[in-house]
Design an enzyme around this catalytic site. Structure first.
Site, PDB file in Angstrom:
ATOM      1  N   ASP A 198      -8.067  -5.343  -5.500  1.00 46.39           N
ATOM      2  CA  ASP A 198      -8.373  -4.383  -4.567  1.00 46.39           C
ATOM      3  C   ASP A 198      -8.191  -2.901  -5.453  1.00 46.39           C
ATOM      4  OD1 ASP A 198      -7.187  -2.832  -3.069  1.00 46.39           O
ATOM      5  OD2 ASP A 198      -5.281  -2.989  -3.532  1.00 46.39           O
ATOM      6  N   HIS A 226      -5.715  -6.102  -1.156  1.00 41.83           N
ATOM      7  CA  HIS A 226      -4.835  -5.225  -0.575  1.00 41.83           C
ATOM      8  C   HIS A 226      -3.632  -6.496  -0.229  1.00 41.83           C
ATOM      9  CE1 HIS A 226      -3.538  -0.996  -0.636  1.00 41.83           C
ATOM     10  NE2 HIS A 226      -3.879  -1.778   0.517  1.00 41.83           N
ATOM     11  N   SER A 230       0.903  -1.576  -0.111  1.00 41.31           N
ATOM     12  CA  SER A 230      -0.394  -0.130   0.117  1.00 41.31           C
ATOM     13  C   SER A 230       0.720   0.812  -0.066  1.00 41.31           C
ATOM     14  CB  SER A 230      -1.059   0.233   1.149  1.00 41.31           C
ATOM     15  OG  SER A 230      -1.992   0.536   0.986  1.00 41.31           O
TER      16      SER A 230
END
Length: 492
Positions: A426, A451, A174
């Site tokens: 995601d 994710h 991320s």
């Protein structure tokens, strides 16, 4: 505005949305040089602190703070690699415990594991209790300063503490994945390569369509049930209709089991935003096995969520009762909550105050919906309104193109040794690198991955595509280490 402040997880984010970090309270502010610890995942590490400069860009500023990092040298020996995790917007122990892939492969490579906490999060507060006091104190919360922190700490660790020339490979997911990629771009002499998982380095103005995340979320729910998608799309109008009636807000508060009743004027908007955040986060953590990355959830939680919405529901009240039941999968799957707090946010394990400041300065990620290509109420991206909100709430003006100026946007072909992995379930994947740019800037896509699924610990329930993705990632990590060894000891 909610989409940048709450839906982003660093999301983080990104993305990275909200309180494993204790940056606001300063309750963990201390200067303890070493502590041996463990984790709920069974990972063992030492907690250490490094004296870091507050401002790397000002030679005249000699102020310092204590930056926390976690380290494991169980398998390491001099010359073996160092696997570095570039910390996200939260407490570093949380990311350490949720990045099992690094722990899984450490024995194979005899690697040292190093998790560095991002400044202003967790225990790494430059000004202690005053770190979030005002813009004067917050001005050093930038990705540029964070990258310098990583580079300086790694350099000093190698030179002064371990006196080693070991190669370093960066890992991150991320916002942490963005930092891992940018660290390789900005400091290629510090890290040999980077695995940037679910890193939306292109989710910025002019680089990615602003509705990309919500189109992906809609596709995820549609994959579970078209009725689920359509019922969610109809629910927004139902909330407005019910909320506008006498006793409507009270009924909504009771139906959604809210701890505090919705207020006249803002109640409908508050509930709508909260539900939208929830669908966003469910898509991020649609993992193939039970997990508690954001909340305790079952395997494939979107399928479980859509079970309550898998048929056509025309009545507004019955529809909203079904929406409430569906949301319990995210917020109360364990059944131990008596009520839900809409002000808590959908991701209680990340640092909200710090990310709000970052989202209002350099991490400006445009979000929009149209209600046609997605299942959300139409809301265009309005930078002017966003900027006004930032000035009112944070006291700063956003710089929507600064990240592109700093890191090159899509003009990154001159760089090397980065693997960009993205799970196509995601929401952030649309802002990631989905096609390889060169032989050493490689895209790895995971059709059944949410994710940064590939960074999580290996399990028997992993889809085949994530297993293949990890094999590719290991191939490139091995290649980078081989290249480094040849540079250090060239053949005669």
């Amino acid at each position: 505005f909610w989409r940048n402040m709450a839906a982003v997880e660093w999301v983080s984010i990104l993305f990275h949305v909200l309180l494993l970090s204790t940056a606001a309270s300063g309750g963990l502010w201390r200067r303890q040089p070493y502590r041996t610890g463990g984790s709920p995942s069974g990972y063992n590490y030492e907690t250490r602190y490094f004296t870091q400069k507050v401002d790397h860009l000002n030679a005249g500023d000699e102020r310092t703070f204590q930056q926390r990092y976690l380290i494991n040298t169980e398998h390491w020996h001099d010359g073996a690699p160092i696997f570095l995790y570039t910390g996200n917007e939260g407490d570093i122990t949380w990311f350490c415990n949720n990045t099992g892939f690094m722990w899984d492969i450490a024995p194979k490579y005899q690697a040292m594991l190093l998790f560095i906490e991002h400044r202003y999060y967790g225990d790494s507060l430059p000004f202690g209790n005053d770190s979030y006091k005002d813009v004067t104190h917050l001005q050093y919360l930038t990705s540029e300063q964070a990258l310098a922190d990583f580079a300086v700490l790694v350099t000093e660790l190698k030179k002064s503490i371990f006196k080693t020339s070991s190669p370093v490979v960066a890992f991150g997911g991320s916002y942490g994945g963005m930092l891992a990629a940018w660290l390789r771009m900005k400091y290629p002499h510090v890290v040999e390569g980077a695995l940037a998982a679910s890193a939306p380095i292109w989710y910025f103005s002019g680089l990615t369509p602003c509705n990309s995340a919500f189109v992906t979320i809609t596709r995820d729910f549609e994959g579970a049930s078209t009725h689920c998608r359509d019922n969610i799309r109809r629910s927004w109008k139902a909330i407005e209709v019910v909320g506008s009636k006498g006793g409507g807000l009270e009924w909504l508060s009771e139906t959604f089991r809210l701890c505090q009743p919705l207020h006249t004027g803002s109640g409908v908007e508050t509930l709508t935003s909260w539900i939208q955040d929830t669908w966003f986060n469910l898509a991020m953590v649609d993992y193939p096995y039970p997990a508690n990355f954001l909340e305790p959830l079952p395997a494939w939680p979107i399928n479980k969520t859509c079970a309550a919405l898998s048929y056509e529901i025309d009545d507004d009240y019955k529809l909203l009762e079904a929406i409430s039941s569906a949301m319990m999968v995210y917020y109360n799957y364990t059944g131990d909550k008596h009520c839900l707090n809409v002000s808590q946010g959908a991701t209680p394990s990340l640092g909200s105050q710090g990310w709000q400041f970052q989202a209002c300065t350099e991490m400006v990620m445009p979000m929009c919906t149209d209600g046609v290509h997605d299942m959300f109420p139409a809301e265009p991206w309005n930078f002017t309104a966003f900027a006004i909100e930032c000035e009112q709430q944070v006291g700063v003006k956003p710089s929507p193109y600064w990240v592109e100026v700093l890191y090159g946007g899509k003009a990154i072909s001159a760089h090397s040794n980065i693997v960009f992995s993205n799970g196509l379930l995601d929401p952030w994947s649309g802002g990631g690198v989905l096609q390889s740019i060169s032989e050493s800037l490689v895209a790895v896509t995971i059709p059944n991955g949410a994710h940064h699924l590939d960074l999580r610990a290996q399990t028997p329930n992993d889809p085949e595509d994530v297993k293949l993705a990890r094999e590719q990632e290991l191939k490139y990590i091995s290649l980078w280490l081989k290249q480094y060894a040849q540079q250090v000891s060239p053949l005669p």
